[in-house]
Design a protein around this motif. Structure first.
Motif, PDB file in Angstrom:
ATOM      1  N   ASP A   1     -12.051 -29.419  -1.355  1.00  0.00           N
ATOM      2  CA  ASP A   1     -12.399 -30.800  -2.113  1.00  0.00           C
ATOM      3  C   ASP A   1     -11.192 -31.667  -2.149  1.00  0.00           C
ATOM      4  OD1 ASP A   1     -15.154 -29.817  -1.965  1.00  0.00           O
ATOM      5  OD2 ASP A   1     -14.971 -29.435  -3.887  1.00  0.00           O
ATOM      6  N   GLU A   2      -9.960 -30.623  -2.806  1.00  0.00           N
ATOM      7  CA  GLU A   2      -9.043 -31.435  -3.083  1.00  0.00           C
ATOM      8  C   GLU A   2      -8.263 -32.058  -1.809  1.00  0.00           C
ATOM      9  OE1 GLU A   2      -7.054 -32.608  -5.978  1.00  0.00           O
ATOM     10  OE2 GLU A   2      -8.843 -31.972  -6.872  1.00  0.00           O
TER      11      GLU A   2
ATOM     12  N   ASN B   1      -2.241 -33.878  -6.593  1.00  0.00           N
ATOM     13  CA  ASN B   1      -2.950 -33.424  -5.622  1.00  0.00           C
ATOM     14  C   ASN B   1      -2.512 -31.827  -4.946  1.00  0.00           C
ATOM     15  OD1 ASN B   1      -3.895 -36.694  -4.131  1.00  0.00           O
ATOM     16  ND2 ASN B   1      -4.947 -35.227  -5.273  1.00  0.00           N
ATOM     17  N   SER B   2      -1.178 -31.954  -4.672  1.00  0.00           N
ATOM     18  CA  SER B   2      -0.706 -30.708  -3.892  1.00  0.00           C
ATOM     19  C   SER B   2      -0.648 -29.354  -4.899  1.00  0.00           C
ATOM     20  CB  SER B   2       0.798 -30.930  -3.460  1.00  0.00           C
ATOM     21  OG  SER B   2       1.135 -32.141  -2.792  1.00  0.00           O
ATOM     22  N   LEU B   3      -0.440 -29.982  -6.240  1.00  0.00           N
ATOM     23  CA  LEU B   3      -0.232 -28.917  -7.290  1.00  0.00           C
ATOM     24  C   LEU B   3      -1.715 -28.414  -7.316  1.00  0.00           C
ATOM     25  CD1 LEU B   3       1.436 -27.832  -9.615  1.00  0.00           C
ATOM     26  CD2 LEU B   3       0.384 -29.661 -11.106  1.00  0.00           C
ATOM     27  N   PHE B   4      -2.743 -29.077  -7.428  1.00  0.00           N
ATOM     28  CA  PHE B   4      -4.325 -28.556  -7.589  1.00  0.00           C
ATOM     29  C   PHE B   4      -4.493 -27.632  -6.507  1.00  0.00           C
ATOM     30  CE2 PHE B   4      -4.565 -32.334 -10.695  1.00  0.00           C
ATOM     31  CZ  PHE B   4      -4.443 -31.548 -11.929  1.00  0.00           C
ATOM     32  N   ILE B   5      -4.150 -28.379  -5.291  1.00  0.00           N
ATOM     33  CA  ILE B   5      -4.751 -27.514  -4.098  1.00  0.00           C
ATOM     34  C   ILE B   5      -3.839 -26.131  -4.104  1.00  0.00           C
ATOM     35  CG2 ILE B   5      -4.294 -27.461  -1.580  1.00  0.00           C
ATOM     36  CD1 ILE B   5      -4.545 -30.370  -1.344  1.00  0.00           C
TER      37      ILE B   5
ATOM     38  N   GLN C   1     -14.795 -17.549  -3.157  1.00  0.00           N
ATOM     39  CA  GLN C   1     -15.388 -18.691  -2.493  1.00  0.00           C
ATOM     40  C   GLN C   1     -15.373 -20.020  -3.313  1.00  0.00           C
ATOM     41  OE1 GLN C   1     -16.531 -18.875   0.410  1.00  0.00           O
ATOM     42  NE2 GLN C   1     -16.597 -16.691   1.191  1.00  0.00           N
ATOM     43  N   GLU C   2     -15.656 -20.052  -4.743  1.00  0.00           N
ATOM     44  CA  GLU C   2     -15.652 -21.154  -5.432  1.00  0.00           C
ATOM     45  C   GLU C   2     -14.418 -21.957  -5.367  1.00  0.00           C
ATOM     46  OE1 GLU C   2     -16.247 -22.326 -10.065  1.00  0.00           O
ATOM     47  OE2 GLU C   2     -17.373 -20.543  -9.511  1.00  0.00           O
ATOM     48  N   TYR C   3     -13.466 -21.220  -5.577  1.00  0.00           N
ATOM     49  CA  TYR C   3     -12.008 -21.775  -5.794  1.00  0.00           C
ATOM     50  C   TYR C   3     -11.414 -22.224  -4.424  1.00  0.00           C
ATOM     51  CZ  TYR C   3     -11.674 -20.996 -10.625  1.00  0.00           C
ATOM     52  OH  TYR C   3     -12.058 -21.018 -11.999  1.00  0.00           O
TER      53      TYR C   3
END
Lengths: 330, 72
Positions: A201-202, A169-173, A193-195
């Motif tokens: 969301d993460e 989770n942390s990695l993707f954030i 904005q998209e990322y």
């Protein structure tokens, strides 16, 4: 910097103003319940990778379940040896897939700091590529593995699985935040904005995982004779309006009791509130195939299709179904 | 202070749950869930057997099977 604190308030105050890598907690911390303190630390530091060990002279099952689900990364029972402590203190585990991605993240962040945005984007995208292309959800896989271990009372394995879910989770954030920053550096505000949204969301998902863990811990502690703890979890989550998580809980429940019509009915209800009407109708159908007299499912089938189950077993969701939409929006 | 006689809270004759009559929806499905939750937490074999019998009887009346809760 090493610091020794005696109260929960002092710990929370300290982490607000200092960068933390490792926290060692005693089971008898003053000021609040230990599991609440761990939960608060996790909540505050959220995506920050953190080693949080509990050294305890209490090994009662309820206590262990509470601290594990609150988010500790290691649990040591007194008396312990120095080797045991060292083993749990290892911040970076052996090279695994998550560890490789964590190295990529560090490289991406240093490239970002030097202003090499294109290269940074390349590194960050490599981290999120697998997640985005295959739709594979490794974090959820680890999370569900952790819940299963918890149910089986394999606490060591549950800690490892929950930690891996948190690390992912942390990695993707961090990767999404890195991508957002890199795109902003290049002046691409649309991708920025998209990322940023993906990172948000993460974060939301991480909070949901934490909530699910707490509810599940409560169920496994109280309902010791429950035939299917995942079903009870699904109901609790549906009532908390965590529909996606409720659906996942019921899917796990069905793995344990594949012939239980009530779980199919519950799944249908969660899918209805998640506005997945076709999936919900399919679940109602499975429920009625197992038990054609299930009165609640018969009512739900009528609500969805506007026909009776005995008149048409393959009816589709009625168009412009205002009653259904109204209930699903409530 | 309202006396017990005037209170809107009644014990359900089927499951024994205290129900706030005008506001709280309480059907046989709620009774089943209430008894099941007690069954999940009961560790005394004799009481478990009694609860099990009551759940079985409700399952029969409701045409249901199994011991999993229903989302009401």
């Amino acid at each position: 910097m090493n610091c020794r604190l005696t109260s929960a308030g002092a710990v929370l105050d300290f982490i607000r103003h200092n960068s933390i890598q490792t926290i060692i907690l005693d089971s008898s911390v003053s000021g609040c319940n230990l599991s609440d303190l761990i939960f608060q630390i996790r909540k505050y530091l959220r995506a920050t990778p953190l080693n949080m060990l509990v050294i305890s002279d209490v090994s009662a099952e309820h206590f262990v379940v509470d601290v594990i689900t609150a988010g500790c990364t290691g649990f040591i029972i007194r008396p312990y040896t120095l080797d045991t402590l060292k083993r749990h203190m290892r911040i970076k585990p052996e090279a695994d897939a998550v560890h490789v991605s964590e190295e990529l993240l560090a490289q991406g962040q240093s490239l970002l700091a030097t202003g090499d945005y294109a290269a940074a984007i390349g590194e960050f995208k490599e981290i999120v590529a697998e997640k985005e292309s295959e739709g594979s959800d490794e974090a959820r896989r680890y999370f569900e593995m952790g819940m299963q271990y918890l149910l089986e009372r394999k606490f060591g394995k549950a800690i490892v699985a929950f930690n891996n879910a948190l690390r992912l989770n942390s990695l993707f954030i961090k990767a999404y935040e890195g991508l957002a920053e890199a795109y902003r550096g290049r002046g691409d505000m649309q991708n920025y904005q998209e990322y940023l949204q993906k990172a948000a969301d993460e974060y939301a998902r991480m909070d949901q995982f934490a909530e699910v863990k707490r509810v599940f811990a409560k169920i496994t502690k109280q309902d010791i004779h429950a035939p299917n703890a995942y079903n009870t979890l699904g109901i609790e989550l549906r009532h908390k309006k965590l529909y996606v998580e409720a659906v996942h809980a019921y899917i796990n429940a069905l793995k344990l009791s594949p012939q239980d019509e009530n779980i199919y009915y519950n799944l249908a209800k969660a899918q209805m509130f998640a506005k997945r009407f076709d999936d919900a109708l399919s679940s109602i159908r499975k429920c009625l195939e197992l038990n054609a007299d299930h009165s609640e499912a018969l009512d739900l089938y009528r609500l969805f299709t506007k026909v009776d189950w005995n008149d048409d077993k393959s009816a589709k969701v009625a168009e412009n179904n205002k009653a259904l939409n109204q209930i699903a929006n409530d | 202070m309202a006396t017990l006689g005037r209170s809107n809270i009644r014990a359900c004759p089927v499951c024994g749950k205290m129900v706030h009559c005008p506001e709280e929806r309480h059907t046989l499905l709620h009774c089943r869930n209430f008894l099941l939750k007690q069954l999940y937490q009961e560790s005394v074999p004799f009481r478990r057997k009694m609860l099990q019998e009551r759940v079985n009887s409700l399952n029969e009346r409701l045409s249901l099977t199994g011991q999993n809760l229903l989302d009401t």
